[in-house]
Design a protein around this motif. Structure first.
Motif, PDB file in Angstrom:
ATOM      1  N   TYR A 282     -75.535  -9.858  14.402  1.00 15.24           N
ATOM      2  CA  TYR A 282     -76.094  -9.485  13.100  1.00 15.24           C
ATOM      3  C   TYR A 282     -75.486 -10.336  11.980  1.00 15.24           C
ATOM      4  O   TYR A 282     -76.179 -10.760  11.055  1.00 15.24           O
ATOM      5  N   GLU A 283     -74.201 -10.570  12.070  1.00 15.95           N
ATOM      6  CA  GLU A 283     -73.558 -11.402  11.051  1.00 15.95           C
ATOM      7  C   GLU A 283     -74.044 -12.845  11.147  1.00 15.95           C
ATOM      8  O   GLU A 283     -74.328 -13.485  10.127  1.00 15.95           O
ATOM      9  N   ALA A 284     -74.173 -13.347  12.357  1.00 16.86           N
ATOM     10  CA  ALA A 284     -74.587 -14.735  12.548  1.00 16.86           C
ATOM     11  C   ALA A 284     -76.001 -14.990  12.028  1.00 16.86           C
ATOM     12  O   ALA A 284     -76.287 -16.058  11.477  1.00 16.86           O
ATOM     13  N   GLU A 285     -76.915 -14.016  12.202  1.00 24.60           N
ATOM     14  CA  GLU A 285     -78.284 -14.255  11.752  1.00 24.60           C
ATOM     15  C   GLU A 285     -78.377 -14.317  10.229  1.00 24.60           C
ATOM     16  O   GLU A 285     -79.191 -15.051   9.679  1.00 24.60           O
ATOM     17  N   LEU A 286     -77.532 -13.551   9.519  1.00 27.06           N
ATOM     18  CA  LEU A 286     -77.517 -13.621   8.055  1.00 27.06           C
ATOM     19  C   LEU A 286     -76.874 -14.915   7.578  1.00 27.06           C
ATOM     20  O   LEU A 286     -77.326 -15.525   6.602  1.00 27.06           O
ATOM     21  N   ASN A 287     -75.833 -15.358   8.275  1.00 29.25           N
ATOM     22  CA  ASN A 287     -75.244 -16.653   7.946  1.00 29.25           C
ATOM     23  C   ASN A 287     -76.277 -17.768   8.139  1.00 29.25           C
ATOM     24  O   ASN A 287     -76.352 -18.715   7.342  1.00 29.25           O
ATOM     25  N   ALA A 288     -77.079 -17.647   9.194  1.00 24.55           N
ATOM     26  CA  ALA A 288     -78.130 -18.638   9.442  1.00 24.55           C
ATOM     27  C   ALA A 288     -79.163 -18.614   8.319  1.00 24.55           C
ATOM     28  O   ALA A 288     -79.657 -19.671   7.887  1.00 24.55           O
ATOM     29  N   PHE A 289     -79.512 -17.419   7.825  1.00 29.60           N
ATOM     30  CA  PHE A 289     -80.493 -17.320   6.746  1.00 29.60           C
ATOM     31  C   PHE A 289     -80.004 -18.053   5.499  1.00 29.60           C
ATOM     32  O   PHE A 289     -80.766 -18.773   4.846  1.00 29.60           O
ATOM     33  N   VAL A 290     -78.735 -17.898   5.168  1.00 32.20           N
ATOM     34  CA  VAL A 290     -78.198 -18.619   4.011  1.00 32.20           C
ATOM     35  C   VAL A 290     -78.339 -20.121   4.223  1.00 32.20           C
ATOM     36  O   VAL A 290     -78.725 -20.865   3.309  1.00 32.20           O
ATOM     37  N   GLU A 291     -78.068 -20.589   5.426  1.00 36.77           N
ATOM     38  CA  GLU A 291     -78.196 -22.015   5.717  1.00 36.77           C
ATOM     39  C   GLU A 291     -79.650 -22.466   5.631  1.00 36.77           C
ATOM     40  O   GLU A 291     -79.940 -23.575   5.158  1.00 36.77           O
ATOM     41  N   VAL A 292     -80.576 -21.620   6.085  1.00 34.17           N
ATOM     42  CA  VAL A 292     -81.999 -21.956   5.992  1.00 34.17           C
ATOM     43  C   VAL A 292     -82.410 -22.085   4.527  1.00 34.17           C
ATOM     44  O   VAL A 292     -83.103 -23.031   4.141  1.00 34.17           O
ATOM     45  N   VAL A 293     -81.997 -21.137   3.700  1.00 32.71           N
ATOM     46  CA  VAL A 293     -82.336 -21.171   2.268  1.00 32.71           C
ATOM     47  C   VAL A 293     -81.758 -22.416   1.613  1.00 32.71           C
ATOM     48  O   VAL A 293     -82.405 -23.035   0.758  1.00 32.71           O
ATOM     49  N   ARG A 294     -80.582 -22.816   2.037  1.00 33.61           N
ATOM     50  CA  ARG A 294     -79.924 -24.007   1.462  1.00 33.61           C
ATOM     51  C   ARG A 294     -80.485 -25.307   2.040  1.00 33.61           C
ATOM     52  O   ARG A 294     -80.059 -26.393   1.645  1.00 33.61           O
ATOM     53  N   GLY A 295     -81.421 -25.201   2.984  1.00 34.54           N
ATOM     54  CA  GLY A 295     -82.016 -26.395   3.567  1.00 34.54           C
ATOM     55  C   GLY A 295     -81.132 -27.084   4.580  1.00 34.54           C
ATOM     56  O   GLY A 295     -81.335 -28.268   4.890  1.00 34.54           O
ATOM     57  N   GLU A 296     -80.176 -26.347   5.164  1.00 31.07           N
ATOM     58  CA  GLU A 296     -79.208 -26.957   6.068  1.00 31.07           C
ATOM     59  C   GLU A 296     -79.573 -26.794   7.537  1.00 31.07           C
ATOM     60  O   GLU A 296     -78.917 -27.389   8.394  1.00 31.07           O
ATOM     61  N   ARG A 297     -80.577 -25.974   7.851  1.00 27.32           N
ATOM     62  CA  ARG A 297     -81.001 -25.809   9.235  1.00 27.32           C
ATOM     63  C   ARG A 297     -82.446 -25.331   9.272  1.00 27.32           C
ATOM     64  O   ARG A 297     -82.987 -24.855   8.264  1.00 27.32           O
ATOM     65  N   ALA A 298     -83.073 -25.469  10.430  1.00 27.49           N
ATOM     66  CA  ALA A 298     -84.444 -24.996  10.606  1.00 27.49           C
ATOM     67  C   ALA A 298     -84.454 -23.481  10.767  1.00 27.49           C
ATOM     68  O   ALA A 298     -83.462 -22.872  11.173  1.00 27.49           O
ATOM     69  N   ASN A 299     -85.582 -22.876  10.477  1.00 31.31           N
ATOM     70  CA  ASN A 299     -85.742 -21.435  10.617  1.00 31.31           C
ATOM     71  C   ASN A 299     -85.632 -21.051  12.101  1.00 31.31           C
ATOM     72  O   ASN A 299     -86.420 -21.521  12.925  1.00 31.31           O
ATOM     73  N   PRO A 300     -84.690 -20.189  12.485  1.00 33.15           N
ATOM     74  CA  PRO A 300     -84.507 -19.856  13.899  1.00 33.15           C
ATOM     75  C   PRO A 300     -85.494 -18.828  14.436  1.00 33.15           C
ATOM     76  O   PRO A 300     -85.592 -18.649  15.655  1.00 33.15           O
ATOM     77  N   CYS A 301     -86.228 -18.134  13.558  1.00 34.26           N
ATOM     78  CA  CYS A 301     -87.187 -17.127  14.038  1.00 34.26           C
ATOM     79  C   CYS A 301     -88.175 -16.823  12.924  1.00 34.26           C
ATOM     80  O   CYS A 301     -87.945 -15.925  12.109  1.00 34.26           O
ATOM     81  N   ASP A 302     -89.277 -17.557  12.904  1.00 35.13           N
ATOM     82  CA  ASP A 302     -90.235 -17.374  11.811  1.00 35.13           C
ATOM     83  C   ASP A 302     -91.231 -16.264  12.140  1.00 35.13           C
ATOM     84  O   ASP A 302     -91.153 -15.609  13.176  1.00 35.13           O
ATOM     85  N   GLY A 303     -92.184 -16.063  11.236  1.00 37.11           N
ATOM     86  CA  GLY A 303     -93.146 -14.987  11.405  1.00 37.11           C
ATOM     87  C   GLY A 303     -94.011 -15.129  12.639  1.00 37.11           C
ATOM     88  O   GLY A 303     -94.393 -14.128  13.267  1.00 37.11           O
TER      89      GLY A 303
END
Length: 340
Positions: A282-303
């Motif tokens: 759960y913590e890792a997925e929110l950290n990933a979201f911040v990175e996605v918003v910052r443009g640092e990684r691709a979306n790991p699970c889109d709609g």
């Protein structure tokens, strides 16, 4: 970065705690249908509470995290998309395919980000299984067995709102079948039992369910779930190939006992629930979201990924009701290919 969190119940509180201590998140605005609950959490975290969700959009945020009741997800996703805001939303988008497709269309029209909360994609065990399949370690994969067993059922009032055992619980196993194997589901045959407490029958739900799923390459999978696993919270996936086999979720806290004389002992402290078992994920997925918003990684699970898990859940529910095999091609929205 300023993030709005809509919904401060159990999972919303977890996500707010994670974001509040993230180095790239400057502040949070929290809101909830119960304003006092949001205010209490905001006070504990040193963040700001808003009297309603309108203020989330009016006061100005860089992204939105949606952890409300499922019935509000699609509308809030659409509103955020129209406001040009990236969104993290707990699964599912909606409890039906039309609502899900409409929300996805709004996101795609706006060109914004929607990351869905399938936290098992961030669990070390499932990631290891995915690597074992993709590396060829197992050889040709022929059998997958997945299960999710809750130690105790949710409150009776929640059941009519949950969407049922396939959409609420097994949807995670269906997402993992696609994510780990890289294959789509071709057809399903499902059954369910409501022989437990009367509240399941009253809600039109089942307390135990099973499904046989055929993957597009012929691999066979089973998925089972129950709300009444008194031994503890049990989530596993076994993958067997011509060369080797592996299992996710087998450790010293797995709530299962061997009847073999030389088998391992029962767990001293079995898992009790999903928040404990998947805390790091759960913590890792929110950290990933911040990175996605910052443009640092691709979306790991889109709609679109979330849509496919819901389509499998819908197919299983249809199969259970009509007592027949259901091909995934019978349902709309089948355009995504499982992530390889």
């Amino acid at each position: 970065m300023r993030i709005g969190v809509i919904g401060t119940g159990r999972i919303g509180t977890i996500h707010a705690n994670t974001l509040s201590r993230h180095r790239d998140v400057g502040s949070l605005i929290l809101t909830d249908a119960d304003p006092s609950r949001a205010q209490e959490l905001a006070y504990r975290l040193g963040e700001t509470a808003a009297p309603g969700m309108d203020e989330i959009f009016r006061w100005g945020v860089d992204a939105v995290v949606i952890t409300t009741a499922t019935s509000a997800h699609a509308e809030l996703i659409g509103r955020a998309a129209r406001s040009g805001l990236p969104v993290f939303c707990e699964k599912p988008i909606a409890l039906d395919l039309p609502g899900t497709l409409q929300a996805i269309a709004e996101v795609e029209t706006a060109g914004t980000i929607l990351q869905m909360g399938f936290q098992r994609r961030f669990d070390a065990g499932y990631a290891g299984a995915r690597e074992a399949v993709r590396s060829g370690r197992l050889g040709r994969l022929h059998t997958v067995r997945a299960l999710t067993s809750d130690q105790a059922p949710p409150p009776a009032a929640w059941l009519p709102l949950s969407g049922g055992l396939y959409r609420d619980t097994l949807i995670h196993d269906f997402d993992m079948l696609r994510w780990v194997t890289g294959r789509e589901i071709a057809d399903v045959y499902a059954a369910g039992s409501d022989a437990g407490p009367a509240m399941f029958r009253e809600a039109g739900d089942v307390d135990t369910a099973a499904a046989v799923l055929t993957l597009e390459d012929g691999t066979l999978a089973t998925a089972t779930a129950t709300r009444l696993n008194g031994a503890g919270y049990d989530v596993r996936m076994e993958l067997a190939g011509e060369l080797d086999q592996v299992v996710v979720g087998l450790d010293d806290r797995t709530p299962i006992a061997s009847t073999e004389p030389t088998g391992p002992p029962a767990a001293d402290k079995p898992w009790t629930g999903f928040l404990e078992r998947f805390g790091p994920a759960y913590e890792a997925e929110l950290n990933a979201f911040v990175e996605v918003v910052r443009g640092e990684r691709a979306n790991p699970c889109d709609g679109r990924e979330a849509l496919q898990a819901l389509r499998i859940s819908e197919a299983c529910e249809l199969s259970r009701r009509e007592r027949r095999p259901v091909a995934l091609g019978e349902l709309p929205g089948g355009t995504t290919t499982a992530a390889l």
